[in-house]
Design a protein around this motif. Structure first.
Motif, PDB file in Angstrom:
ATOM      1  N   ASP A   1       0.657   4.205  -2.622  1.00 23.12           N
ATOM      2  CA  ASP A   1       0.413   5.570  -2.143  1.00 23.12           C
ATOM      3  C   ASP A   1       1.448   6.548  -2.691  1.00 23.12           C
TER       4      ASP A   1
ATOM      5  N   GLN B   1       0.832  -1.204   0.000  1.00 21.06           N
ATOM      6  CA  GLN B   1       0.000   0.000   0.000  1.00 21.06           C
ATOM      7  C   GLN B   1       0.869   1.258   0.000  1.00 21.06           C
TER       8      GLN B   1
ATOM      9  N   ASN C   1      -6.812  -0.390  -5.581  1.00 24.10           N
ATOM     10  CA  ASN C   1      -6.266   0.962  -5.685  1.00 24.10           C
ATOM     11  C   ASN C   1      -6.476   1.576  -7.063  1.00 24.10           C
TER      12      ASN C   1
END
Length: 542
Positions: free
Chosen positions: A43, A39, A76
């Protein structure tokens, strides 16, 4: 399919090294560990609407981690992921797929040459759109993100069938499962004279390729045996296994001992080679003669023009600072650029992208060119085969002629593994503090010309990397370098690099350890290795 947002908290120690994040496999399998790091990657680089490549070296947990990463990519907002069949891709093949498909980067699951298995090592790294490892600025941003993460996104779904080549969908994200070997093999056919190499094999040339039960196996079998006509059985240990068959998949004389024994035994093949866990490293051996990685880099640079892909010549040669200066001599003779960078393939990326360098290499058995943005073990083997096919000489004859022309840089690396980190740091700190007072001092009959902590200013973007290795250089051209490696997962590994020059024609046929003996004694004495670590001899000598 439901996208879930899972609450999490930061996990200490998720700082990527020179080749991504590497930890013991049980650590990566721990609660939220892989998810937090992935993640953090998304990000930092962004995922929405983007295309990525995904694959790994087949080590234990590779298959499960791939499913997690796919579900997180979909959650995502990624548009597409190109994944190797069985979640398998060698690191250079992944780099090629990123470049070939003009993707937004890729995630590679590997701990490279480190052992694999339920209790061994695992790793994850991100490669940029140019196909190369993420630079320090990006990895630092990823690390910062791991220290503040509060949630990760993942899709609830069944596993994607990665065993079948073809296109499928995962929560609206396209998943293309591709042959992991085909595109890479096609690239090699464009770079090298396969007809000449095929004729050499047809003429009775014998080779042994040891893939160490790692990812290069399928690539080596397809290219060497099927496309180039090497006899069946030329490639050994060619089936990738989750634990690498219990082997340490590091292609050096210590861990590839069976190959070394064969190449130095009776009725040895003409040529031997080995590759590592993820396929980016190589070891080259001739009948009765070992080729050091530093010498291999120099020989490849001097002879690359014999391969069709490099017929126009080499623009420049780059080497990591601990690698011997043998390639510098070739660059000077050819009138091309010569570059010295910190350890870590990512430092070559700017030079390759800017067209300043064509061939790059590291003493740690890594060599490559501008065809991808990673080191490439099988590429180096094929370039050696191309040179042998054109020159029609043995490895020993090529080395002898090379040293006669350019001189010989005797070179070795001594590794002291699993040292207590505090002791290793104390030793390095003490030597660092002594460096300013060493110039002019005589040690083992050699006078110290300079001593420093290597710092690098990138000639392309001006970025500065400091504290990259302690160097002590002598007036006769000898030197030693000390570094703490960032590729291990337990304790600290002290690497000691040793070099001494024989300009030729005399003194070209000594045993390297004998030739380097004064430098070895000087390094042990000045660094006080035994005093700080309790170690008098290395675990691995290459």
């Amino acid at each position: 399919m439901t996208i879930r947002t899972i609450a999490t908290t930061p996990i200490a120690g998720q700082k990527p090294g020179t080749s991504g994040l590497r930890k013991k496999t049980p650590v990566f399998m721990g609660h939220h560990y892989l998810e937090n790091f992935v993640q953090s990657i998304f990000d930092v680089v962004g995922a929405a609407g983007k295309t990525f490549v995904l694959g790994g070296d087949g080590r234990y947990f590779n298959d499960r981690a791939a499913q997690v990463i796919l579900r997180m990519a979909a959650a995502n907002g990624a548009a597409r992921v190109i994944v190797g069949q069985g979640a398998i891709l060698s690191t250079p093949a992944a780099s090629h797929l990123i470049r070939l498909n003009k993707t937004d980067g890729g995630i590679i699951m590997s701990a490279s040459h480190n052992p694999g298995g339920p209790e061994e090592d695992f790793g994850v790294k991100f490669n940029m759109p140019n196909g190369g490892p993420a630079p320090e600025g990006v990895t630092e941003a990823m690390y910062r993100r791991t220290t503040e993460i509060t949630a990760y996104k993942i899709v609830e779904a069944q596993d994607v069938d990665l065993g079948r080549i073809g296109r499928t969908s995962l929560a609206g994200m396209v998943v293309d499962v591709v042959d992991p070997v085909a595109d890479y093999a096609a690239l090699m056919e464009r770079l090298f004279d396969f007809d000449a190499i095929r004729a050499m094999f047809a003429g009775g040339f014998r080779m042994r390729m040891d893939s160490m039960c790692a990812v290069t196996g399928p690539y080596a079998v397809e290219i060497l045996e099927r496309r180039l006509g090497a006899p069946a059985g030329t490639c050994v240990n060619a089936t990738p296994l989750p634990d690498f068959g219990g082997m340490h998949p590091d292609p050096n004389p210590t861990w590839a001992k069976a190959l070394m024994d064969e190449m130095f035994g009776e009725d040895a093949p003409d040529f031997g080679a080995a590759s590592d866990g993820d396929g980016d490293r190589n070891m080259v051996v001739g009948r009765g003669i070992y080729v050091s990685p530093s010498d291999s880099l120099a020989v490849l640079a001097a002879n690359a023009h014999l391969a069709p892909g490099y017929a126009k010549g080499v623009k420049g040669v780059a080497r990591s600072m601990p690698t011997s200066a043998a390639a510098d001599r070739v660059a000077e003779a050819l009138g091309i650029g010569s570059y010295e960078t910190p350890t870590g393939w990512k430092f070559f990326g700017n030079l390759l992208d800017a067209g300043r360098a064509t061939i790059c290499g590291e003493e740690s058995f890594g060599t490559g060119s501008d065809h991808v943005r990673e080191k490439d073990g099988l590429w180096a083997v094929l370039l050696w085969l191309n040179i042998l096919a054109v020159r029609k000489e043995t490895v020993a004859e090529i080395l002898a002629q090379h040293w006669a022309r350019f001189g010989r840089n005797y070179y070795s690396r001594h590794d002291f593994e699993a040292i207590a980190a505090d002791k290793a740091e104390a030793m390095m700190s003490a030597l660092r503090g002594a460096l300013p007072g060493l110039k002019g001092r005589e040690v083992e009959g050699m006078t110290i010309a300079a001593a420093d902590d290597f710092a690098y200013t990138d000639p392309v973007d001006g970025s500065v990397s400091s504290k990259q290795g302690l160097r002590v250089m002598f007036e006769d051209g000898s030197r030693f370098v000390l570094r703490l490696s960032g590729t291990g997962t337990e304790g600290a590994t002290l690497r000691m690099y040793l070099e001494r020059t024989a300009p030729g024609p005399a003194g070209l046929d000594l045993d390297p350890q004998e030739a380097l003996a004064p430098v070895i004694r000087a390094a042990h004495g000045l660094a006080r290795i035994a005093d700080f670590t309790g170690r008098k001899s290395p675990d691995v000598v290459t």
